[in-house]
Enzyme design. Structure first.
Site, PDB file in Angstrom:
ATOM      1  CG  HIS A  96      -1.281  -2.323  -3.884  1.00  9.79           C
ATOM      2  ND1 HIS A  96      -1.789  -1.519  -4.883  1.00  9.79           N
ATOM      3  CD2 HIS A  96      -1.832  -1.889  -2.732  1.00  9.79           C
ATOM      4  CE1 HIS A  96      -2.607  -0.619  -4.358  1.00  9.79           C
ATOM      5  NE2 HIS A  96      -2.654  -0.829  -3.041  1.00  9.79           N
ATOM      6  CG  HIS A 154      -3.640   4.425   2.111  1.00 12.75           C
ATOM      7  ND1 HIS A 154      -4.627   5.333   1.808  1.00 12.75           N
ATOM      8  CD2 HIS A 154      -3.773   3.406   1.214  1.00 12.75           C
ATOM      9  CE1 HIS A 154      -5.332   4.905   0.773  1.00 12.75           C
ATOM     10  NE2 HIS A 154      -4.840   3.735   0.393  1.00 12.75           N
ATOM     11  CG  HIS A 204      -4.543  -4.091   0.444  1.00 15.96           C
ATOM     12  ND1 HIS A 204      -5.825  -3.866  -0.008  1.00 15.96           N
ATOM     13  CD2 HIS A 204      -3.812  -3.020   0.037  1.00 15.96           C
ATOM     14  CE1 HIS A 204      -5.874  -2.712  -0.648  1.00 15.96           C
ATOM     15  NE2 HIS A 204      -4.659  -2.175  -0.646  1.00 15.96           N
ATOM     16  CG  ASP A 252      -6.408  -0.320   2.428  1.00 23.86           C
ATOM     17  OD1 ASP A 252      -6.842  -0.830   3.469  1.00 23.86           O
ATOM     18  OD2 ASP A 252      -7.088  -0.155   1.402  1.00 23.86           O
ATOM     19  CG  ASP A 253      -1.487   0.595   0.179  1.00 29.52           C
ATOM     20  OD1 ASP A 253      -2.173  -0.383  -0.172  1.00 29.52           O
ATOM     21  OD2 ASP A 253      -1.517   1.690  -0.420  1.00 29.52           O
TER      22      ASP A 253
END
Length: 699
Positions: free
Chosen positions: A137, A234, A133, A82-83
């Site tokens: 965020h 991540h 995603h 993620d991210d």
């Protein structure tokens, strides 16, 4: 003067500032940084969450019909990140996955995709799967529906622009395990499902955003007893060095236990959720990426510009303050030589019936008893000439001619002047007692070709004249001291200045090549080897514009004429002596501080205002406040040096914003006019060339 330049200056500045502020808003709000994931695994499920979801697999399909929960096949691991993408950590993770021959699924943040589209292309080219995603965020469980739609639409668009593909995979930010889904999360899943997205959770959370070492990450991410797993890690959003360190160990450990690595969709038995984007979506996404990258470039570019503006402002303040002190030490109290040179005063006048008499009388009382005054009535439509003739003094003569503009009027006056020292004074100006004598005294030095006087504002009623009063004292007065020390004053103000006849003859008289004849003539004299000096004690009070329209026309002429003069005398940078001082000292100052700085200064005001309003960038506001205090101190110093009252100091901060904005607009107007080749002329009415007629003043 009726300028023929375009009138789009207001819209130009408004457009520039609007784009600047919009880019700042986009960069500091839509492009705001990703936060650290919260401890969402501590959430407890609520009553509305179906047991099939809270107790089911990591992929939830709410797109149509009853919700379906999909679990991972035993012995299968889907690594998810993620991210990202992140320019530091994503390439390292991609390199490690390639070395281990392991596919993964990356849930990308839209803003990072827009900033680094090449990294997402590298992910898809390597055979990895990409999901969304959100764009910033954002927590979809608490976001209003309009923000949810915008987040997903923008994310999908930039992915289409970067890779030419579209996806239905979505991992909501701040989500983790299935048993941590609460009512708000479930409501968000229903809404995103209605928009066509699959909600992807996880079964194993490596907690790499808080782990102290790689071993902790491996322990949290590794499934047990051969169960299938969706592992949450991540590749962006912070320092992911421990993630990189743990990834190889995790892969080797799970392979040793017999696990097989695959993409998310294959792990849960779904067909690929990625499809080619339409041509329109790809074009739109590419355009959005370009816009976002441009907006992202604005804050650093603005910071650079603001830094340059701050540096230039600081340098200017220090130069002016230092020059004022040094000039005072150099000049001190100067006694007048005796006998004084004989002086001729030339007064060009066009429709100056109200002021011409006081102007002429002040010249006669200017400290030089041996003076003759030539008033040139340049085609006035009022009774200027008749008013001048009411001054019953044989030393006064009135010359009338058809309107040909100020340079022609000055040349006509010089032709009729008697003496070798010629003082030129505007018809709306009143010289102080002794001012003419002080100008003439400077001519005792045979190297001096011209002397600039100290112009002050006569009409000081109203906000606009008072701002000009402060400008005349703070800027013009201090700058002329600086130029005097530099050895090449680029301007002799039309309101009050003195010239040597032989110096004027050496440059062919007053030129009409530019709109700023007072600047052009001073530069020409410097290039001809004559010194142009400044007498701060030779005062004159002149009337300044009292309306925005009149001020605009005046300052437009000054700005445009300064541009013309700089271009005309640009070759001075290669010359020596006084001409070299002009080219390498005075001209750069004019370009930096009278043209470039007024253009950039409103950006400081806009950035300071935006920083205060948004609370995101306070540095410009602090810088603005600091320089306002410095300007206030400089204004107080300049007013004291010129024996002026300090009671108008409170106007300085307002002057720095509103008045400076007006000067910026004028500069834009002049630059646009110059770029488009507009050529406004001095001449107001008749363009006929007729011989001037001389009329002795009579009772």
């Amino acid at each position: 003067m009726k300028p023929t330049a375009p009138r789009g200056h207001w819209w130009v500045l408004a457009g520039v500032l609007t784009v600047f502020l919009a880019a700042l808003f986009l960069a500091t709000s839509i492009l705001r940084g990703v936060g650290v994931p919260g401890t969402v695994q501590d959430r407890q499920p609520d009553g509305l969450v179906p047991h099939s979801v809270s107790g089911g697999g990591p992929v939830v399909d709410t797109r149509s019909g009853p919700p379906v929960s999909l679990d991972v096949r035993p012995g299968t691991v889907a690594l998810t990140f993620d991210d990202g993408p992140d320019p530091t950590w994503t390439p390292q993770i991609l390199q490690l996955l390639a070395a281990k021959h392991v596919p993964a699924t990356f849930f990308v943040v839209g803003r990072h995709v827009a900033e680094h589209p090449e990294l997402v292309r590298a992910q898809t080219a390597a055979g990895h799967e990409v999901g969304l995603h959100t764009f910033t965020h954002a927590d979809l469980a608490t976001a209003p529906i309009w923000q949810l739609r915008l987040e997903l639409a923008a994310s999908r668009a930039v992915l289409a622009g970067a890779t030419g593909t579209s996806t239905t995979l979505l991992r909501p930010p701040y989500s983790s395990l299935s048993d941590a889904v609460n009512d708000r999360d479930w409501h968000a899943a229903l809404r995103t499902g209605a928009l066509g997205y699959l909600t992807v959770l996880s079964t194993q959370d490596g907690l790499d955003w808080e782990a102290r070492n790689a071993q902790d990450i491996v322990r949290g991410a590794a499934p047990q007893d051969g169960r299938g797993a969706v592992v949450l890690l991540h590749d962006g959003g912070g320092d992911r060095s421990q993630t990189v360190a743990a990834l190889g160990q995790l892969i080797d450990t799970l392979k040793a236990r017999g696990y097989r690595f695959t993409t998310l969709t294959e792990a849960v038995g779904l067909p690929p959720q990625t499809a080619p984007a339409t041509r329109l979506d790809h074009w739109y996404g590419s355009a959005l990426i370009g816009l976002i990258q441009a907006a992202a470039a604005v804050p650093p570019a603005a910071a650079w510009v603001l830094g340059v503006v701050a540096l230039l402002t600081a340098v200017r303040l220090l130069l002016l303050a230092g020059a004022a002190a040094a000039h005072r030490r150099r000049t001190g109290t100067r006694a007048l030589p005796q006998p004084l040179p004989r002086v001729s005063a030339v007064v060009p006048a066009h429709n100056e019936q109200a002021t011409i008499v006081s102007c002429v009388r002040a010249l006669l009382d200017g400290g030089c008893p041996d003076i003759d005054v030539v008033v040139v009535d340049d085609g006035s439509t009022d009774d200027t000439a008749a008013a001048a003739r009411t001054v019953t003094d044989p030393r006064v003569r009135v010359v009338t001619q058809p309107n040909q503009g100020k340079p022609a009027a000055l040349n006509a006056g010089v032709a009729h002047a008697v003496h070798d020292v010629i003082v030129m004074v505007d018809a709306d100006t009143v010289v102080a007692p002794g001012a003419v004598a002080r100008l003439a005294a400077a001519m005792a030095d045979p190297s001096v070709g011209a002397v600039a006087g100290n112009t002050k504002v006569a009409n000081r009623k109203g906000l606009l004249p008072l701002w000009q009063h402060l400008e005349y004292v703070m800027s013009f007065g201090l700058e002329r001291r600086l130029f005097d020390l530099a050895g090449a004053s680029p301007t002799v103000p039309g309101a009050i200045g003195a010239f040597r006849r032989s110096a004027l003859a050496s440059i062919g008289g007053v030129s009409a090549d530019t709109l700023a004849e007072d600047t052009d003539i001073a530069m020409a004299l410097c290039r001809a080897g004559w010194r142009v000096v400044y007498r701060s004690d030779a005062h004159a009070r002149t009337h300044v514009p009292t309306t925005i329209r009149d001020l605009w026309h005046q300052r437009y002429r000054w700005a445009y004429g300064t541009l013309q003069s700089i271009w005309k005398h640009r070759h001075a940078v290669r010359e020596t002596g006084i001409a070299g001082h002009l080219g390498r000292r005075s001209l750069p100052y004019l370009l930096l501080f009278q043209l470039a700085l007024p253009l950039a200064a409103p950006l400081v005001d806009a950035a300071a205002l935006y920083g205060l309003a948004s609370g995101t960038t306070p540095a410009p506001a602090y810088t603005w406040a600091l320089f306002s205090l410095a300007q206030l101190a400089l204004a107080a110093y300049a007013l004291r040096k010129d024996d002026e009252s300090l009671r108008h100091l409170w106007l300085v901060p307002l002057q720095q914003v509103l008045y400076r904005m007006a000067l910026c607009l004028v500069t834009i107007h002049a630059l646009v006019a110059a770029a488009l080749g507009a050529s406004p002329q001095w001449r107001n009415a008749s363009t006929a060339h007729a011989e001037a007629q001389v009329h002795p003043a009579t009772v």
